[in-house]
Design an enzyme around this catalytic site. Structure first.
Site, PDB file in Angstrom:
ATOM      1  N   ARG A 150       0.832  -1.207   0.000  1.00 43.29           N
ATOM      2  CA  ARG A 150       0.000   0.000   0.000  1.00 43.29           C
ATOM      3  C   ARG A 150       0.865   1.255   0.000  1.00 43.29           C
ATOM      4  O   ARG A 150       0.618   2.187  -0.751  1.00 43.29           O
ATOM      5  CB  ARG A 150      -0.924  -0.010   1.212  1.00 43.29           C
ATOM      6  CG  ARG A 150      -2.265  -0.712   1.034  1.00 43.29           C
ATOM      7  CD  ARG A 150      -2.150  -2.112   0.435  1.00 43.29           C
ATOM      8  NE  ARG A 150      -3.414  -2.809   0.381  1.00 43.29           N
ATOM      9  CZ  ARG A 150      -3.808  -3.696   1.288  1.00 43.29           C
ATOM     10  NH1 ARG A 150      -3.030  -3.999   2.328  1.00 43.29           N
ATOM     11  NH2 ARG A 150      -4.975  -4.303   1.150  1.00 43.29           N
ATOM     12  N   ASP A 179      -0.073  -6.473  -3.567  1.00 45.11           N
ATOM     13  CA  ASP A 179      -1.493  -6.326  -3.278  1.00 45.11           C
ATOM     14  C   ASP A 179      -2.152  -5.609  -4.456  1.00 45.11           C
ATOM     15  O   ASP A 179      -1.508  -5.354  -5.470  1.00 45.11           O
ATOM     16  CB  ASP A 179      -1.726  -5.575  -1.960  1.00 45.11           C
ATOM     17  CG  ASP A 179      -2.915  -6.138  -1.188  1.00 45.11           C
ATOM     18  OD1 ASP A 179      -4.039  -6.045  -1.708  1.00 45.11           O
ATOM     19  OD2 ASP A 179      -2.713  -6.675  -0.086  1.00 45.11           O
ATOM     20  N   HIS A 249      -6.543 -10.043  -4.304  1.00 52.41           N
ATOM     21  CA  HIS A 249      -5.586  -8.967  -3.994  1.00 52.41           C
ATOM     22  C   HIS A 249      -4.483  -8.897  -5.054  1.00 52.41           C
ATOM     23  O   HIS A 249      -3.301  -8.764  -4.726  1.00 52.41           O
ATOM     24  CB  HIS A 249      -4.979  -9.171  -2.603  1.00 52.41           C
ATOM     25  CG  HIS A 249      -5.919  -8.840  -1.483  1.00 52.41           C
ATOM     26  ND1 HIS A 249      -6.268  -7.556  -1.149  1.00 52.41           N
ATOM     27  CD2 HIS A 249      -6.600  -9.652  -0.632  1.00 52.41           C
ATOM     28  CE1 HIS A 249      -7.115  -7.573  -0.135  1.00 52.41           C
ATOM     29  NE2 HIS A 249      -7.340  -8.838   0.191  1.00 52.41           N
ATOM     30  N   GLU A 313      -9.931 -13.133   1.238  1.00 51.81           N
ATOM     31  CA  GLU A 313     -10.668 -12.029   0.612  1.00 51.81           C
ATOM     32  C   GLU A 313     -10.631 -12.134  -0.916  1.00 51.81           C
ATOM     33  O   GLU A 313     -10.194 -11.226  -1.615  1.00 51.81           O
ATOM     34  CB  GLU A 313     -10.113 -10.687   1.091  1.00 51.81           C
ATOM     35  CG  GLU A 313     -10.308 -10.480   2.585  1.00 51.81           C
ATOM     36  CD  GLU A 313      -9.809  -9.136   3.084  1.00 51.81           C
ATOM     37  OE1 GLU A 313     -10.389  -8.614   4.051  1.00 51.81           O
ATOM     38  OE2 GLU A 313      -8.832  -8.618   2.502  1.00 51.81           O
ATOM     39  N   LEU A 404      -2.089  -3.504  14.197  1.00 51.98           N
ATOM     40  CA  LEU A 404      -1.579  -2.250  14.734  1.00 51.98           C
ATOM     41  C   LEU A 404      -1.947  -1.044  13.879  1.00 51.98           C
ATOM     42  O   LEU A 404      -1.612   0.089  14.252  1.00 51.98           O
ATOM     43  CB  LEU A 404      -0.060  -2.342  14.887  1.00 51.98           C
ATOM     44  CG  LEU A 404       0.458  -3.518  15.722  1.00 51.98           C
ATOM     45  CD1 LEU A 404       1.962  -3.398  15.909  1.00 51.98           C
ATOM     46  CD2 LEU A 404      -0.252  -3.635  17.062  1.00 51.98           C
ATOM     47  N   ASP A 405      -2.636  -1.267  12.759  1.00 50.21           N
ATOM     48  CA  ASP A 405      -3.127  -0.126  11.985  1.00 50.21           C
ATOM     49  C   ASP A 405      -4.409   0.445  12.580  1.00 50.21           C
ATOM     50  O   ASP A 405      -4.852   1.520  12.166  1.00 50.21           O
ATOM     51  CB  ASP A 405      -3.346  -0.513  10.524  1.00 50.21           C
ATOM     52  CG  ASP A 405      -4.156  -1.792  10.354  1.00 50.21           C
ATOM     53  OD1 ASP A 405      -3.933  -2.731  11.139  1.00 50.21           O
ATOM     54  OD2 ASP A 405      -4.981  -1.854   9.436  1.00 50.21           O
TER      55      ASP A 405
END
Length: 509
Positions: A150, A179, A249, A313, A404-405
């Protein structure tokens, strides 16, 4: 005021520690006796201490500091160590080199905090408290995942990231390389993966809505950079586990090579949105050849026994409409598009196993990954339990305790993060990798735990460290030490933050 007990100053907390009277003092004349096979540990000790202490720590047969490997110390396993500090000598022993590397980090923590600084410390006596420590980790997998797909991060920062993992005895660096929004690893056979897939025209600025920053973003590593990172991490006792996402993804890959998708004539751009994209790989033979070729190059660069292939996903919409997918379903005797996901991953997993690797995949239910996969369960601890009961090795990465995001508190002054639940320091510390209800044989299949840092909302090293620390300290403590009292952890963390500050970690207050 008397000094706190030795085990009340270290993070993670050692298994056994006993303080003795006196101190050992390093001086410019201190020499290191290096046993056979311990050379890399001695090199690490010198490398870590030299910038702040200036200590040469030259090797000598009669050195007061002794680093020794003893394969008969089987009770220490692959990462455990024994450390004995007396007024005139220091003895660090382990059965394996990795154990010596862990013990070097303990020596580093026992020294005055100035030993961790980048600049030389003036007028500091480099003393260790006399002690006896025996230390063995509770879980063999203590990981941290960083998403560079990202938001790309320079390799120099990845090395700093590894430095901090090693300080906390985290032994797995899970590197999320691909991704929908970016492909960061070069593949010689498919150069457009980074030439096209490594760049997007803009990025979303929030979790929802069509608001974009209008700024191009891109980046990719060279093979030499990735090989150097692997070597660098290995010297610190950290294994780099790469992740190449499939069959979902993959929008960045399909922007580079549309023929790998379910509509081969369609022109796509690297995805600029966050979330789950419904564009997925096709299931024709060329796609499987592509995946095997990519993974062959991944295996050349990353010697890790584990290789992560994503797997979660993966929307079925395109497979439901695709004539090629329907033909594959008929040819393989499958019941429908839902079966294609398991069929696809089984082919990839078998390929990795034949090449001596262990496939790892994200699990959304705990029961959907093929046999032979190590399951990384993120949605619910019950999924970790289900997977372990089916015979899978499991890494418990429950998102409510390891992502942790997510914001660290409900304070409105916190920077933007993933929407949803707060993941507070206490949530991370309270997460037991072994799910409730596990019998002893099921618990033995739980390898450990891992923190995740997805980077939709974390573009810079400063933000990454703010989100990571001190929460990763809690995960490191739980993964190495097992259950500890919250008050005990907090008191040790209060001392440990001085070390983070000496290392200039841009942490949450």
């Amino acid at each position: 005021m008397p000094a706190p007990p030795l085990d009340a100053t270290l993070l993670p907390r050692p298994t056994k520690a006993r303080t003795r009277s006196g101190q050992f003092t390093f001086t410019a004349d201190t020499r290191v006796r290096v046993g056979e096979g311990a050379e890399d540990a001695a090199r690490l000790l010198r490398t870590l201490l030299a910038p702040a202490t200036g200590l040469p720590l030259h090797p000598a047969d009669d050195g007061a500091v002794v680093l020794a490997l003893d394969p008969d110390l089987t009770g220490l396993g692959t990462e455990g160590y024994g450390l004995t500090v007396g007024p005139h000598s220091v003895l660090l022993r382990a059965a394996r080199l990795t154990g010596l590397l862990r013990g070097v980090q303990t020596i580093r923590q026992l020294l005055p905090v100035q030993a961790l600084a980048r600049a030389p410390g003036r007028g500091v006596r480099w003393t260790l408290p006399c002690a006896e420590i025996t230390d063995v980790p509770r879980h063999p997998w203590r990981g941290a995942m960083l998403d560079v797909a990202r938001h790309f991060q320079p390799v120099e920062y990845l090395r700093r990231y590894v430095d901090l993992l090693a300080l906390h005895k985290i032994n797995v660096f899970h590197l999320h390389l691909t991704d929908d929004q970016g492909w960061r690893m070069p593949v010689t056979a498919y150069p457009k993966l980074t030439e096209i897939g490594g760049h997007r025209t803009r990025s979303m600025t929030g979790p929802t809505g069509d608001v974009y920053d209008g700024t191009a973003h891109g980046g990719a590593y060279t093979r030499a950079e990735l090989a150097g990172l692997v070597e660098y991490a290995s010297a610190l006792g950290v294994t780099v586990v790469p992740e190449i996402e499939m069959p979902g993804h993959v929008r960045a890959a399909l922007a580079a090579y549309p023929r790998l998708g379910n509509a081969p004539d369609r022109a796509l751009e690297v995805w600029t949105r966050w979330g789950v994209c419904d564009t997925v790989l096709g299931v024709h033979d060329e796609v499987l050849d592509f995946c095997r070729t990519v993974l062959e190059e991944v295996m050349e660069l990353f010697p890790s026994p584990y290789l992560h292939v994503g797997g979660d996903e993966c929307p079925l919409t395109e497979w439901e409409r695709s004539p090629l997918a329907r033909a594959r379903i008929a040819a393989e005797g499958l019941h429908g598009p839902a079966d294609l996901h398991r069929w696809f991953l089984a082919r990839i997993g078998d390929f990795l196993v034949r090449n001596g690797r262990r496939p790892v995949g994200w699990a959304e239910t705990g029961t959907e990954l093929p046999d032979g996969f190590t399951v990384m369960a993120w949605r619910d601890p019950a999924h970790a339990l289900a997977a372990a009961r089916r015979g899978h090795d499991v890494i418990n990465a429950h998102h409510r305790a390891t992502y942790l995001d997510h914001p660290q508190s409900a304070d409105p002054r916190e920077p933007p993060g993933q929407p949803g639940a707060v993941v507070a320091l206490r949530d991370v510390h309270g997460h037991d990798p072994v799910p409730a209800g596990a019998t002893s044989d099921v618990a033995a299949r739980v390898l450990g735990t891992q923190a995740q840092l997805w980077t939709e909302f974390a573009a810079t090293p400063e933000r990454l460290e703010y989100l990571t620390y001190p929460r990763l300290c809690a995960l490191a403590d739980r993964g190495w030490s097992g259950p500890t009292e919250w008050g005990d952890f907090r008191s040790r963390l209060d001392l440990h933050t001085a070390r983070l500050d000496a290392l200039e970690v841009r942490r949450h207050p």
